[in-house]
Each structure stands twice: as structure tokens, then as C-alpha cells.
Design a protein around this motif. Structure first.
Motif, PDB file in Angstrom:
ATOM      1  N   MET A 245       0.852  -1.189   0.000  1.00 14.35           N
ATOM      2  CA  MET A 245       0.000   0.000   0.000  1.00 14.35           C
ATOM      3  C   MET A 245       0.892   1.245   0.000  1.00 14.35           C
ATOM      4  SD  MET A 245      -2.602   0.781   3.120  1.00 14.35           S
ATOM      5  CE  MET A 245      -1.846   2.090   4.031  1.00 14.35           C
ATOM      6  N   GLU A 246       0.466   2.269  -0.734  1.00 13.01           N
ATOM      7  CA  GLU A 246       1.202   3.530  -0.740  1.00 13.01           C
ATOM      8  C   GLU A 246       1.036   4.235   0.610  1.00 13.01           C
ATOM      9  OE1 GLU A 246       0.429   2.751  -4.133  1.00 13.01           O
ATOM     10  OE2 GLU A 246       2.523   3.158  -4.643  1.00 13.01           O
ATOM     11  N   VAL A 247       2.119   4.685   1.218  1.00 13.95           N
ATOM     12  CA  VAL A 247       2.000   5.515   2.428  1.00 13.95           C
ATOM     13  C   VAL A 247       2.841   6.789   2.260  1.00 13.95           C
ATOM     14  CG1 VAL A 247       1.678   3.444   3.890  1.00 13.95           C
ATOM     15  CG2 VAL A 247       3.880   4.574   3.831  1.00 13.95           C
ATOM     16  N   SER A 248       2.557   7.764   3.109  1.00 15.09           N
ATOM     17  CA  SER A 248       3.194   9.082   2.967  1.00 15.09           C
ATOM     18  C   SER A 248       4.683   9.033   3.349  1.00 15.09           C
ATOM     19  CB  SER A 248       2.477  10.090   3.861  1.00 15.09           C
ATOM     20  OG  SER A 248       2.653   9.690   5.204  1.00 15.09           O
ATOM     21  N   ASP A 249       5.430  10.053   2.902  1.00 11.76           N
ATOM     22  CA  ASP A 249       6.855  10.158   3.242  1.00 11.76           C
ATOM     23  C   ASP A 249       7.083  10.133   4.753  1.00 11.76           C
ATOM     24  OD1 ASP A 249       7.488  10.337   0.610  1.00 11.76           O
ATOM     25  OD2 ASP A 249       7.729  12.530   0.583  1.00 11.76           O
ATOM     26  N   GLU A 250       6.179  10.791   5.496  1.00 13.03           N
ATOM     27  CA  GLU A 250       6.365  10.877   6.954  1.00 13.03           C
ATOM     28  C   GLU A 250       6.228   9.516   7.621  1.00 13.03           C
ATOM     29  OE1 GLU A 250       3.288  13.204   5.869  1.00 13.03           O
ATOM     30  OE2 GLU A 250       5.159  13.628   4.796  1.00 13.03           O
ATOM     31  N   LYS A 251       5.401   8.652   7.017  1.00 14.72           N
ATOM     32  CA  LYS A 251       5.118   7.376   7.697  1.00 14.72           C
ATOM     33  C   LYS A 251       5.922   6.202   7.149  1.00 14.72           C
ATOM     34  CE  LYS A 251       0.746   8.411   9.733  1.00 14.72           C
ATOM     35  NZ  LYS A 251      -0.692   8.375   9.606  1.00 14.72           N
ATOM     36  N   ILE A 252       6.569   6.381   6.007  1.00 14.51           N
ATOM     37  CA  ILE A 252       7.155   5.223   5.327  1.00 14.51           C
ATOM     38  C   ILE A 252       8.243   4.540   6.176  1.00 14.51           C
ATOM     39  CG2 ILE A 252       8.928   6.508   3.964  1.00 14.51           C
ATOM     40  CD1 ILE A 252       6.735   3.693   2.547  1.00 14.51           C
ATOM     41  N   GLY A 253       8.905   5.312   7.048  1.00  8.25           N
ATOM     42  CA  GLY A 253       9.977   4.759   7.878  1.00  8.25           C
ATOM     43  C   GLY A 253       9.511   3.767   8.930  1.00  8.25           C
TER      44      GLY A 253
ATOM     45  N   TYR B  81       7.706   1.124   8.124  1.00  7.87           N
ATOM     46  CA  TYR B  81       7.276  -0.082   7.400  1.00  7.87           C
ATOM     47  C   TYR B  81       8.446  -0.795   6.723  1.00  7.87           C
ATOM     48  CZ  TYR B  81       2.539   1.766   7.824  1.00  7.87           C
ATOM     49  OH  TYR B  81       1.344   2.216   8.313  1.00  7.87           O
ATOM     50  N   GLY B  82       8.137  -2.005   6.242  1.00 15.85           N
ATOM     51  CA  GLY B  82       8.990  -2.637   5.250  1.00 15.85           C
ATOM     52  C   GLY B  82       8.642  -1.961   3.925  1.00 15.85           C
ATOM     53  N   VAL B  83       9.651  -1.645   3.109  1.00 16.29           N
ATOM     54  CA  VAL B  83       9.394  -0.863   1.893  1.00 16.29           C
ATOM     55  C   VAL B  83       9.933  -1.599   0.668  1.00 16.29           C
ATOM     56  CG1 VAL B  83       9.706   1.389   0.787  1.00 16.29           C
ATOM     57  CG2 VAL B  83       9.577   1.246   3.280  1.00 16.29           C
ATOM     58  N   LEU B  84       9.144  -1.545  -0.420  1.00 14.28           N
ATOM     59  CA  LEU B  84       9.507  -2.277  -1.631  1.00 14.28           C
ATOM     60  C   LEU B  84      10.337  -1.417  -2.582  1.00 14.28           C
ATOM     61  CD1 LEU B  84       6.081  -4.025  -2.420  1.00 14.28           C
ATOM     62  CD2 LEU B  84       8.012  -4.868  -1.055  1.00 14.28           C
ATOM     63  N   ASP B  85      11.373  -2.016  -3.137  1.00 13.20           N
ATOM     64  CA  ASP B  85      12.116  -1.404  -4.237  1.00 13.20           C
ATOM     65  C   ASP B  85      11.548  -2.060  -5.494  1.00 13.20           C
ATOM     66  OD1 ASP B  85      13.912  -0.134  -5.803  1.00 13.20           O
ATOM     67  OD2 ASP B  85      15.715  -0.973  -4.853  1.00 13.20           O
ATOM     68  N   VAL B  86      10.832  -1.278  -6.277  1.00 11.82           N
ATOM     69  CA  VAL B  86      10.028  -1.838  -7.369  1.00 11.82           C
ATOM     70  C   VAL B  86      10.857  -2.048  -8.637  1.00 11.82           C
ATOM     71  CG1 VAL B  86       8.036  -1.385  -8.867  1.00 11.82           C
ATOM     72  CG2 VAL B  86       7.949  -0.777  -6.428  1.00 11.82           C
TER      73      VAL B  86
ATOM     74  N   ALA C 189      14.042   5.787   1.697  1.00 12.64           N
ATOM     75  CA  ALA C 189      13.127   4.713   1.267  1.00 12.64           C
ATOM     76  C   ALA C 189      13.165   4.570  -0.253  1.00 12.64           C
ATOM     77  CB  ALA C 189      11.705   5.036   1.723  1.00 12.64           C
ATOM     78  N   PRO C 190      13.227   3.351  -0.758  1.00 14.18           N
ATOM     79  CA  PRO C 190      13.298   3.156  -2.210  1.00 14.18           C
ATOM     80  C   PRO C 190      11.988   3.482  -2.938  1.00 14.18           C
ATOM     81  CG  PRO C 190      13.241   1.040  -1.057  1.00 14.18           C
ATOM     82  CD  PRO C 190      13.358   2.093  -0.008  1.00 14.18           C
ATOM     83  N   SER C 191      10.882   3.564  -2.213  1.00  8.57           N
ATOM     84  CA  SER C 191       9.591   3.936  -2.816  1.00  8.57           C
ATOM     85  C   SER C 191       8.636   4.295  -1.675  1.00  8.57           C
ATOM     86  CB  SER C 191       8.995   2.765  -3.623  1.00  8.57           C
ATOM     87  OG  SER C 191       8.444   1.792  -2.732  1.00  8.57           O
ATOM     88  N   ASN C 192       7.383   4.556  -2.032  1.00  5.55           N
ATOM     89  CA  ASN C 192       6.371   4.782  -0.994  1.00  5.55           C
ATOM     90  C   ASN C 192       5.466   3.568  -0.818  1.00  5.55           C
ATOM     91  OD1 ASN C 192       7.113   7.708  -1.757  1.00  5.55           O
ATOM     92  ND2 ASN C 192       5.997   7.856   0.162  1.00  5.55           N
ATOM     93  N   LEU C 193       5.893   2.465  -1.410  1.00  5.42           N
ATOM     94  CA  LEU C 193       5.070   1.266  -1.350  1.00  5.42           C
ATOM     95  C   LEU C 193       5.473   0.424  -0.129  1.00  5.42           C
ATOM     96  CD1 LEU C 193       2.765   0.255  -3.060  1.00  5.42           C
ATOM     97  CD2 LEU C 193       4.409  -0.954  -4.509  1.00  5.42           C
ATOM     98  N   ALA C 194       4.574   0.416   0.853  1.00  3.94           N
ATOM     99  CA  ALA C 194       4.878  -0.253   2.128  1.00  3.94           C
ATOM    100  C   ALA C 194       4.292  -1.653   2.176  1.00  3.94           C
ATOM    101  CB  ALA C 194       4.294   0.570   3.272  1.00  3.94           C
ATOM    102  N   VAL C 195       4.972  -2.515   2.912  1.00  4.65           N
ATOM    103  CA  VAL C 195       4.469  -3.874   3.150  1.00  4.65           C
ATOM    104  C   VAL C 195       3.408  -3.795   4.249  1.00  4.65           C
ATOM    105  CG1 VAL C 195       5.067  -6.185   3.960  1.00  4.65           C
ATOM    106  CG2 VAL C 195       6.718  -4.873   2.593  1.00  4.65           C
ATOM    107  N   ILE C 196       2.254  -4.388   3.981  1.00  5.75           N
ATOM    108  CA  ILE C 196       1.181  -4.480   4.975  1.00  5.75           C
ATOM    109  C   ILE C 196       1.108  -5.946   5.417  1.00  5.75           C
ATOM    110  CG2 ILE C 196      -1.325  -4.128   5.312  1.00  5.75           C
ATOM    111  CD1 ILE C 196       0.411  -1.536   5.034  1.00  5.75           C
ATOM    112  N   GLY C 197       0.602  -6.199   6.618  1.00  3.69           N
ATOM    113  CA  GLY C 197       0.761  -7.510   7.238  1.00  3.69           C
ATOM    114  C   GLY C 197       0.022  -8.707   6.665  1.00  3.69           C
ATOM    115  N   ARG C 198       0.182  -8.961   5.392  1.00  2.00           N
ATOM    116  CA  ARG C 198      -0.322 -10.187   4.752  1.00  2.00           C
ATOM    117  C   ARG C 198       0.762 -10.682   3.809  1.00  2.00           C
ATOM    118  NH1 ARG C 198      -3.357  -8.595   7.869  1.00  2.00           N
ATOM    119  NH2 ARG C 198      -5.616  -8.437   7.866  1.00  2.00           N
TER     120      ARG C 198
END
Ligand code: G1P
Length: 297
Positions: free
Chosen positions: A162-170, A172-177, A199-208
Motif C-alpha cells: 500500500m502507498e503511504v506518505s513520506d512521513e510514515k514510510i519509515g 514499514y517494510g518498503v519495496l524497491d520496485v 526509502a526506495p519507494s512509498n510502497l509499504a508492506v502491509i501484514g499479509r
């Protein structure tokens, strides 16, 4: 041939310190959204996705979880005596088939990767799902089911994203696409809780997650990652350049971070408003509260 995913791990060993003092005696996963514990939402989602074996990684003080999924003979007898068939029916959704549920203890809080690894013998050589009950996802088609359907096409390893904001991305686990295909992305790297600005992107790992057993082998190395913990993200990242690969899946639905107080409250409001028996009264209350708050500002 891709094997069906029938096993899911629920890491529930955390102390839940953000919800103290409540979590002093109540496991966080038993805390309720409206009238159902967080863990019930996770179990329902797993069932809808075809999961048949439910593996809980627990810790000291979590025995209320075991009782929750057990039958309650005295309570049931009392309800039967009073003719409360609707409540008896409701309780059935909390019962598990004999042998369908297993509890494993994580003796030391060494991180999410380590918690998952504690279930390795029960997973053996099969693909498996991981559900973090803190992440509650309201969706027409439950999130894990969406992923199982997508996994039938791709195989490999898949994480909800899921996309998350710059402030929150830190946080999460973050995807390098590698390649963005819309609802699916292929992944060339993953970073757990990146430092600000890196962060390599704003795409964060969500718990699934749907993972191959190789991820378990990767955790065997017990490499310490972000925060000195053994991170699941790192073990999945080790699979990016393999034939199985790693995919991010942008699910359809609304995710609530029930690991935080604000997220938990938001989920409570959303789930209450979704209930036919509560909507009208609750909406009226919310409107009144909003008006009072506005007037006071
Ligand atoms: C965990 C994972 C992280 C993921 C997050 C989703 O972090 O380590 O990769 O993005 O769940 O909620 P935690 O929230 O336990 O710090």
C-alpha cells in the motif's frame, strides 16, 4: 504446479505495550472492534482464503487466546437452556476443528522473522501465509483471498502493499520496485524501516504474506536487521533474485493500523458504521459530537 496455501502463521507474541494498561492482563489480539476480538477478523480472513491450519506464535500471558478458540461448555449449556440460539450460532464462529489450530511459543522477543521461524516444523516444505492481526483490512473480497487468487497466477512470494506518505514510510517494510504492473509489482529489493529520505519507494508492506518455505531457510541465518531484530522483510528480500521472486500486491480495501491507538479508534468507527444494528444511532452520535467539537473550536 503451484501448491495450495493451506497453512497460516499468526504472530501474536507481542507485549502490546502501546495499549498498556489494558494489555497488562488482556492480550492485544483479544481487544475488540465493536464486539469481535482483533484475532477473529484475522481468522475469518484466513478461512475465506482457504486456510485449514492456523498456527499461533504466542508468548507468556496469551492463554486467553487459547480459551477464546476453545468450546465453552458451561456458557453454551446456559445459552441452550435459555433458548438463545442466535448467540449459540455466533459462538460457533469462534470454534476451531480439532487439530486445526496449533500454538507455539516464542520464548524470546527477537523479531517478527524469528516469530515466524518458530513455526518452521509445522510449515515443513509448503508455501504458507502470514497474517499480522494488527493490520485489519476491510474489503469486499478479503485481502488474503485476493492474494491467494493473484498467487495462483504468479506463485513465488507475495506481500500485501500500500502507498503511504513520506512521513510514515519509515515505520514499514518498503519495496524497491522492479516493474509496476498496476495491482501487482515485481520487487528487486526490500528495506525494513528505512531511515528518513532513504526509502526506495512509498510502497509499504502491509501484514499479509504468502511465502515459500525457502524464506524459513533464510531466517535460519538469524541475521540481525533493523532495530537489532531478526526481520521477516530481510528473509523475504533474500528471495528477490531467485526463480520464485517477490511480488507486491496492491489489495483493494481499507487498512487500519490497529497497532496504534488512532488506527484502532478509526477501525472501531468504520466497523460500527458498517453494522446495520448500530449505524443509525452511532451516526447520530458522531454528528452530535462533531458539531459540539466544532462549536468549541
Ligand atoms: C511489521 C513488519 C513491516 C510491515 C509492518 C506492517 O512491522 O516488520 O515490514 O511493514 O509490520 O504493519 P511492525 O509494525 O511490527 O513494526
Amino acid at each position: 504446479m503451484k501448491r495450495k496455501v493451506t497453512k497460516a502463521i499468526f504472530p501474536v507474541a507481542g507485549l502490546g505495550t502501546r495499549f498498556l494498561p489494558a494489555t497488562k492482563s488482556v492480550p492485544k489480539e483479544i481487544m475488540t472492534l465493536v464486539d469481535r476480538p482483533l484475532i477473529q477478523y484475522a481468522i475469518d480472513e484466513a478461512r475465506a482464503a482457504g486456510i485449514k491450519e492456523f498456527i499461533f506464535v504466542t508468548s507468556r500471558g496469551k492463554s486467553a487466546l487459547e480459551d477464546y478458540f476453545d468450546t465453552a461448555p458451561l456458557l453454551e449449556a446456559e445459552l441452550r437452556r435459555k433458548g438463545k440460539d442466535d448467540l449459540l450460532e455466533l459462538l460457533k464462529t469462534t470454534n476451531m476443528d480439532s487439530g486445526a489450530i496449533a500454538y507455539i511459543r516464542q520464548q524470546k522477543a527477537l523479531g517478527l522473522g524469528h516469530a515466524v521461524w518458530c513455526a518452521r516444523r509445522l510449515i515443513a516444505n509448503e508455501p504458507f501465509a502470514v497474517i499480522l492481526p494488527d493490520d485489519v483490512i476491510a474489503a469486499e473480497t478479503p485481502c488474503l483471498q485476493q492474494m491467494v487468487e493473484a498467487y495462483a497466477e504468479t506463485g513465488g512470494n507475495m506481500v500485501a502493499a500500500m502507498e503511504v506518505s513520506d512521513e510514515k514510510i519509515g515505520s514499514y517494510g518498503v519495496l524497491d520496485v522492479k516493474e509496476d504492473m498496476g495491482s501487482m509489482v515485481s520487487v528487486k529489493g526490500m528495506v525494513e524501516k528505512p531511515d528518513a529520505g532513504s526509502a526506495p519507494s512509498n510502497l509499504a508492506v502491509i501484514g499479509r504474506y504468502i511465502l515459500t518455505p525457502k524464506v524459513m531457510q533464510n531466517i535460519n541465518r538469524m541475521k540481525q536487521g533493523a532495530g537489532g531484530e531478526i526481520q521477516l522483510t530481510d528473509a523475504i528480500a533474500d528471495q528477490v533474485n531467485t526463480s520464485e521472486g517477490v511480488y507486491g500486491f496492491r489489495f483493494r480495501g481499507q487498512r487500519f493500523d490497529c497497532g496504534s491507538k488512532a488506527g484502532f479508534l478509526q477501525a472501531t468507527v468504520a466497523f460500527a458504521l458498517a453494522r446495520d444494528d448500530l449505524r443509525t444511532e452511532f451516526m447520530q452520535f458522531l454528528n452530535e459530537m462533531t458539531a459540539i467539537n466544532k462549536a468549541a473550536q
